[in-house]
Design an enzyme around this catalytic site. Structure first.
Site, PDB file in Angstrom:
ATOM      1  N   CYS A  40       2.656  14.782 -17.900  1.00 17.07           N
ATOM      2  CA  CYS A  40       3.413  13.948 -16.960  1.00 17.07           C
ATOM      3  C   CYS A  40       4.647  14.682 -16.448  1.00 17.07           C
ATOM      4  O   CYS A  40       4.860  14.780 -15.242  1.00 17.07           O
ATOM      5  CB  CYS A  40       3.812  12.639 -17.645  1.00 17.07           C
ATOM      6  SG  CYS A  40       4.919  11.645 -16.641  1.00 17.07           S
ATOM      7  N   CYS A  45       2.756  13.645 -13.202  1.00 17.95           N
ATOM      8  CA  CYS A  45       3.492  12.592 -12.470  1.00 17.95           C
ATOM      9  C   CYS A  45       4.775  13.076 -11.798  1.00 17.95           C
ATOM     10  O   CYS A  45       4.973  12.828 -10.604  1.00 17.95           O
ATOM     11  CB  CYS A  45       3.870  11.453 -13.415  1.00 17.95           C
ATOM     12  SG  CYS A  45       2.661  11.083 -14.679  1.00 17.95           S
ATOM     13  N   LYS A  48       4.443  15.962  -9.189  1.00 17.29           N
ATOM     14  CA  LYS A  48       3.614  15.407  -8.102  1.00 17.29           C
ATOM     15  C   LYS A  48       4.427  14.467  -7.213  1.00 17.29           C
ATOM     16  O   LYS A  48       4.377  14.545  -5.996  1.00 17.29           O
ATOM     17  CB  LYS A  48       2.405  14.697  -8.730  1.00 17.29           C
ATOM     18  CG  LYS A  48       1.474  13.968  -7.795  1.00 17.29           C
ATOM     19  CD  LYS A  48       1.866  12.571  -7.441  1.00 17.29           C
ATOM     20  CE  LYS A  48       2.227  11.673  -8.556  1.00 17.29           C
ATOM     21  NZ  LYS A  48       1.135  11.264  -9.394  1.00 17.29           N
ATOM     22  N   TYR A 175      -7.457  10.135  -8.049  1.00 13.19           N
ATOM     23  CA  TYR A 175      -5.988  10.155  -7.956  1.00 13.19           C
ATOM     24  C   TYR A 175      -5.480  11.541  -7.533  1.00 13.19           C
ATOM     25  O   TYR A 175      -4.741  11.667  -6.559  1.00 13.19           O
ATOM     26  CB  TYR A 175      -5.368   9.880  -9.329  1.00 13.19           C
ATOM     27  CG  TYR A 175      -5.372   8.458  -9.821  1.00 13.19           C
ATOM     28  CD1 TYR A 175      -4.209   7.704  -9.770  1.00 13.19           C
ATOM     29  CD2 TYR A 175      -6.496   7.889 -10.404  1.00 13.19           C
ATOM     30  CE1 TYR A 175      -4.162   6.416 -10.278  1.00 13.19           C
ATOM     31  CE2 TYR A 175      -6.469   6.606 -10.920  1.00 13.19           C
ATOM     32  CZ  TYR A 175      -5.299   5.869 -10.852  1.00 13.19           C
ATOM     33  OH  TYR A 175      -5.266   4.597 -11.358  1.00 13.19           O
ATOM     34  N   GLU A 179      -3.838  12.569  -3.925  1.00 12.27           N
ATOM     35  CA  GLU A 179      -2.387  12.817  -3.912  1.00 12.27           C
ATOM     36  C   GLU A 179      -2.095  14.229  -3.411  1.00 12.27           C
ATOM     37  O   GLU A 179      -1.199  14.435  -2.579  1.00 12.27           O
ATOM     38  CB  GLU A 179      -1.810  12.604  -5.314  1.00 12.27           C
ATOM     39  CG  GLU A 179      -1.844  11.133  -5.715  1.00 12.27           C
ATOM     40  CD  GLU A 179      -1.308  10.839  -7.113  1.00 12.27           C
ATOM     41  OE1 GLU A 179      -0.982   9.676  -7.380  1.00 12.27           O
ATOM     42  OE2 GLU A 179      -1.222  11.765  -7.951  1.00 12.27           O
ATOM     43  N   HIS A 432      13.312 -11.614   4.204  1.00 17.39           N
ATOM     44  CA  HIS A 432      12.984 -11.269   5.579  1.00 17.39           C
ATOM     45  C   HIS A 432      14.042 -10.357   6.191  1.00 17.39           C
ATOM     46  O   HIS A 432      15.233 -10.570   5.966  1.00 17.39           O
ATOM     47  CB  HIS A 432      12.885 -12.562   6.406  1.00 17.39           C
ATOM     48  CG  HIS A 432      12.385 -12.338   7.777  1.00 17.39           C
ATOM     49  ND1 HIS A 432      11.064 -12.011   8.040  1.00 17.39           N
ATOM     50  CD2 HIS A 432      13.030 -12.351   8.971  1.00 17.39           C
ATOM     51  CE1 HIS A 432      10.923 -11.853   9.343  1.00 17.39           C
ATOM     52  NE2 HIS A 432      12.092 -12.045   9.932  1.00 17.39           N
ATOM     53  N   GLU A 437       7.233  -9.483   1.852  1.00 19.44           N
ATOM     54  CA  GLU A 437       7.283 -10.945   2.024  1.00 19.44           C
ATOM     55  C   GLU A 437       5.901 -11.503   2.395  1.00 19.44           C
ATOM     56  O   GLU A 437       5.587 -12.653   2.138  1.00 19.44           O
ATOM     57  CB  GLU A 437       8.325 -11.359   3.066  1.00 19.44           C
ATOM     58  CG  GLU A 437       7.963 -11.026   4.492  1.00 19.44           C
ATOM     59  CD  GLU A 437       9.016 -11.505   5.505  1.00 19.44           C
ATOM     60  OE1 GLU A 437       9.431 -12.666   5.429  1.00 19.44           O
ATOM     61  OE2 GLU A 437       9.400 -10.701   6.376  1.00 19.44           O
TER      62      GLU A 437
HETATM   63  P1  NAP Z   1     -10.307  10.706 -11.297  1.00 19.16           P
HETATM   64  O1  NAP Z   1      -9.290   9.803 -10.706  1.00 19.16           O
HETATM   65  O2  NAP Z   1     -11.191  10.200 -12.359  1.00 19.16           O
HETATM   66  O3  NAP Z   1     -11.185  11.263 -10.090  1.00 19.16           O
HETATM   67  C1  NAP Z   1     -12.140  12.245 -10.294  1.00 19.16           C
HETATM   68  C2  NAP Z   1     -12.838  12.531  -8.979  1.00 19.16           C
HETATM   69  O4  NAP Z   1     -13.708  13.648  -9.176  1.00 19.16           O
HETATM   70  C3  NAP Z   1     -13.697  11.388  -8.498  1.00 19.16           C
HETATM   71  O5  NAP Z   1     -13.716  11.395  -7.089  1.00 19.16           O
HETATM   72  C4  NAP Z   1     -15.076  11.765  -9.062  1.00 19.16           C
HETATM   73  O6  NAP Z   1     -16.141  11.267  -8.309  1.00 19.16           O
HETATM   74  C5  NAP Z   1     -15.054  13.262  -8.904  1.00 19.16           C
HETATM   75  N1  NAP Z   1     -15.919  13.956  -9.866  1.00 19.16           N
HETATM   76  C6  NAP Z   1     -16.026  13.756 -11.188  1.00 19.16           C
HETATM   77  N2  NAP Z   1     -16.909  14.614 -11.734  1.00 19.16           N
HETATM   78  C7  NAP Z   1     -17.363  15.379 -10.711  1.00 19.16           C
HETATM   79  C8  NAP Z   1     -18.285  16.439 -10.627  1.00 19.16           C
HETATM   80  N3  NAP Z   1     -18.909  16.892 -11.700  1.00 19.16           N
HETATM   81  N4  NAP Z   1     -18.519  16.988  -9.409  1.00 19.16           N
HETATM   82  C9  NAP Z   1     -17.874  16.542  -8.311  1.00 19.16           C
HETATM   83  N5  NAP Z   1     -16.990  15.523  -8.324  1.00 19.16           N
HETATM   84  C10 NAP Z   1     -16.735  14.950  -9.517  1.00 19.16           C
HETATM   85  O7  NAP Z   1      -9.636  12.012 -11.933  1.00 19.16           O
HETATM   86  P2  NAP Z   1      -8.363  12.859 -11.488  1.00 19.16           P
HETATM   87  O8  NAP Z   1      -7.998  12.610 -10.074  1.00 19.16           O
HETATM   88  O9  NAP Z   1      -8.671  14.250 -11.909  1.00 19.16           O
HETATM   89  O10 NAP Z   1      -7.236  12.289 -12.415  1.00 19.16           O
HETATM   90  C11 NAP Z   1      -7.429  12.197 -13.825  1.00 19.16           C
HETATM   91  C12 NAP Z   1      -6.734  10.977 -14.358  1.00 19.16           C
HETATM   92  O11 NAP Z   1      -5.332  11.198 -14.356  1.00 19.16           O
HETATM   93  C13 NAP Z   1      -6.943   9.744 -13.496  1.00 19.16           C
HETATM   94  O12 NAP Z   1      -8.076   9.043 -13.912  1.00 19.16           O
HETATM   95  C14 NAP Z   1      -5.682   8.950 -13.715  1.00 19.16           C
HETATM   96  O13 NAP Z   1      -5.869   8.067 -14.782  1.00 19.16           O
HETATM   97  C15 NAP Z   1      -4.644  10.001 -14.062  1.00 19.16           C
HETATM   98  N6  NAP Z   1      -3.741  10.206 -12.914  1.00 19.16           N
HETATM   99  C16 NAP Z   1      -2.935   9.185 -12.544  1.00 19.16           C
HETATM  100  C17 NAP Z   1      -2.088   9.337 -11.467  1.00 19.16           C
HETATM  101  C18 NAP Z   1      -1.181   8.204 -11.070  1.00 19.16           C
HETATM  102  O14 NAP Z   1      -0.941   7.319 -11.882  1.00 19.16           O
HETATM  103  N7  NAP Z   1      -0.680   8.175  -9.831  1.00 19.16           N
HETATM  104  C19 NAP Z   1      -2.071  10.517 -10.759  1.00 19.16           C
HETATM  105  C20 NAP Z   1      -2.904  11.539 -11.159  1.00 19.16           C
HETATM  106  C21 NAP Z   1      -3.750  11.374 -12.242  1.00 19.16           C
HETATM  107  P3  NAP Z   1     -16.838   9.851  -8.612  1.00 19.16           P
HETATM  108  O15 NAP Z   1     -15.947   8.832  -7.990  1.00 19.16           O
HETATM  109  O16 NAP Z   1     -18.147   9.963  -7.941  1.00 19.16           O
HETATM  110  O17 NAP Z   1     -16.928   9.743 -10.099  1.00 19.16           O
END
Ligand code: NAP
Length: 444
Positions: A40, A45, A48, A175, A179, A432, A437
């Site tokens: 994080c 976080c 980012k 995510y 982002e 407002h 709102e």
């Molecule tokens: P994610 O949100 O789980 O997204 C993974 C993406 O990769 C999805 O689009 C998924 O597709 C795709 N994917 C998974 N396996 C794949 C493969 N073998 N080949 C091609 N595409 C594949 O994961 P992330 O963005 O890496 O983030 C990890 C975690 O960190 C998140 O789940 C979240 O909990 C946390 N995070 C939170 C924040 C926040 O709170 N703002 C920011 C960053 C990260 P499908 O949809 O088809 O499965």
């Protein structure tokens, strides 16, 4: 050396557990091989969000013009941002260190691994004995599987690029991918997102996913649906990416396809702890592994990979340990936000989830141009969606796309968590003029 509790991993969950346990009177040690603060603070976080601010200012400049400002002299210096970020993270690392020291935790700047169920080796040498051991070692980026995948950068390295590429491909549409796509796009990089399906942010409300996709596309991000790299090869100073149906050259390829537990060097095999096929540490509702004195929380258990959830798990675990109680953490109604441009935030159920769980639901929606964008020729709109259980009138899902979505949904998440009704929202007087709102004036 002997401890009551030894924590492996100095991220958000590990640090919180160590601090609270120590302040409750336990003798606590903590091992962290990298910087304190974990993903994080150092690779997630915080940097980012800082980079998101940097990128989203690009929109603000356009908005300023619509209010009569002259903005011709704008320029952006990537190296300056990277350096400023580095300094801020060092400050935060120091704060984490002081918090631990001031609460009496002994910190070891080493990698911890298991000698046996009660024994930890630091950097494979120094031996620590502890009654309880907590694994809070966090996660790491999953690797893309295709020829040439080694050419991809991941979110860890994206923060410290020497120079920004002219054109980038981001693989994945969760995510991190969205982002970073918004960050690169906002900083002037020609950005393409490719995904294996036809829906971004899978698991979110489908109208939210669709609305976000259209909003991001309007800001210039390209999407390749049902396409992921089959082969990546290096040309002179670019990367040629071959998909199923096309090929394209990019200056950089970034993989953001999810994160996996970081348990590689823990020597889990020396314990009774069990893991799933994908490497998640198996725990029960009280974060106990298959050995009663070893616990795990946060990204290594892969329940909800969010910092505040790891912190809540840490608090729950330590309180249970201290009070010898068995209280479960409530995982319902966890609010979450994606800091894409525009921001998305949500709490409660999606429409699909609600339809499966409740007999009859009511949907309330609103789409409007926010006042801040009213003086210019902007297409961006706010989208709000509320889902209500018809029988009880309780608000069971609330979704928001637009500026400050996270700030707005954080407040409303208390109402959703506490089961407030649509009629309670209706009785609330709006502020407002604000965008939020609309949430208390939604009509079917
Ligand atoms: P994610 O949100 O789980 O997204 C993974 C993406 O990769 C999805 O689009 C998924 O597709 C795709 N994917 C998974 N396996 C794949 C493969 N073998 N080949 C091609 N595409 C594949 O994961 P992330 O963005 O890496 O983030 C990890 C975690 O960190 C998140 O789940 C979240 O909990 C946390 N995070 C939170 C924040 C926040 O709170 N703002 C920011 C960053 C990260 P499908 O949809 O088809 O499965």
């Amino acid at each position: 050396m002997y401890f009551d509790l030894f924590v492996i991993g100095g991220g958000s969950g590990g640090v919180r557990a160590a601090r609270i346990a120590s302040s409750l009177g336990l003798k606590v040690g903590l091992a962290e091989g990298k910087d304190l603060g974990g993903t994080c603070v150092n690779r997630g976080c915080i940097p980012k969000k800082l980079y998101s601010y940097a990128a989203h200012f690009q929109d603000d400049v356009e908005i300023m013009k619509s209010f009569g400002w002259k903005t011709e002299k704008k320029s952006f210096n990537w190296s300056k941002l990277v350096l400023a970020k580095k300094k801020e993270l060092q400050r935060l690392n120091g704060i984490y260190r002081n918090l631990l020291i001031n609460s009496g935790v002994k910190i070891f700047n080493s990698w911890g691994s298991f000698g046996d169920n009660n024994k930890i080796l630091l950097n494979k040498k120094k031996i620590i004995n502890s009654k309880y051991i907590l694994i809070a070692a966090g996660g790491k980026p999953k690797l893309l599987e295709c020829e040439g995948a080694e050419y991809c950068i991941d979110s860890d390295s994206a923060f410290d690029l020497k120079v920004l590429p002219k054109k980038i491909l981001i693989v994945g549409a969760g995510y991190i991918a969205l982002e970073f796509a918004s960050i690169f796009n906002g900083l002037g990089v020609d950005t393409t997102v490719c995904l294996r399906s036809n829906v971004i942010l899978r698991g979110f409300d489908s109208e939210i996913s669709e609305f976000l996709y259209k909003s991001m596309e309007e800001k210039g991000i390209k999407f390749l649906f049902n396409e992921i790299p089959k082969r990546i090869s290096k040309t002179k100073n670019k990367f040629l990416v071959e998909f199923k149906n096309q090929k394209q050259e990019f200056g950089l390829v970034m993989s953001a396809i999810g994160r996996a537990p970081f348990i590689d060097n823990l020597n889990i095999k020396n314990t009774k702890v069990k893991i799933t096929k994908s490497g998640d540490i198996i725990v029960n509702d009280y974060y106990e592994t298959h050995h009663k004195n070893i616990f795990a929380i946060g990204d290594v258990i892969n329940r909800v990979q969010l910092t505040p959830v790891a912190i809540a798990e840490a608090m729950n675990l330590v309180n249970n340990l201290k009070k010898r109680k068995k209280k479960k953490l409530n995982y319902n109604n966890i609010p979450t936000a994606v800091f894409s441009n525009p921001n998305v935030a949500t709490v409660g159920l999606s429409e699909n989830e609600a339809r499966l769980k409740f007999k009859k639901i009511k949907i309330f929606k609103s789409t409007f141009k926010p006042l801040k964008l009213s003086l210019g020729n902007f297409k961006e709109k706010v989208f709000i969606k509320m889902i209500v259980d018809s029988k009880t009138d309780k608000v069971i899902g609330l979704h928001y796309i637009g500026e400050d979505a996270a700030e707005i949904i954080q407040g409303f998440s208390v109402a959703v968590l506490k089961g407030l009704k649509k009629s309670d929202f209706d009785q609330t007087i709006g502020i407002h003029p604000s965008s939020a709102e609309e949430i208390v004036t939604l009509k079917q």
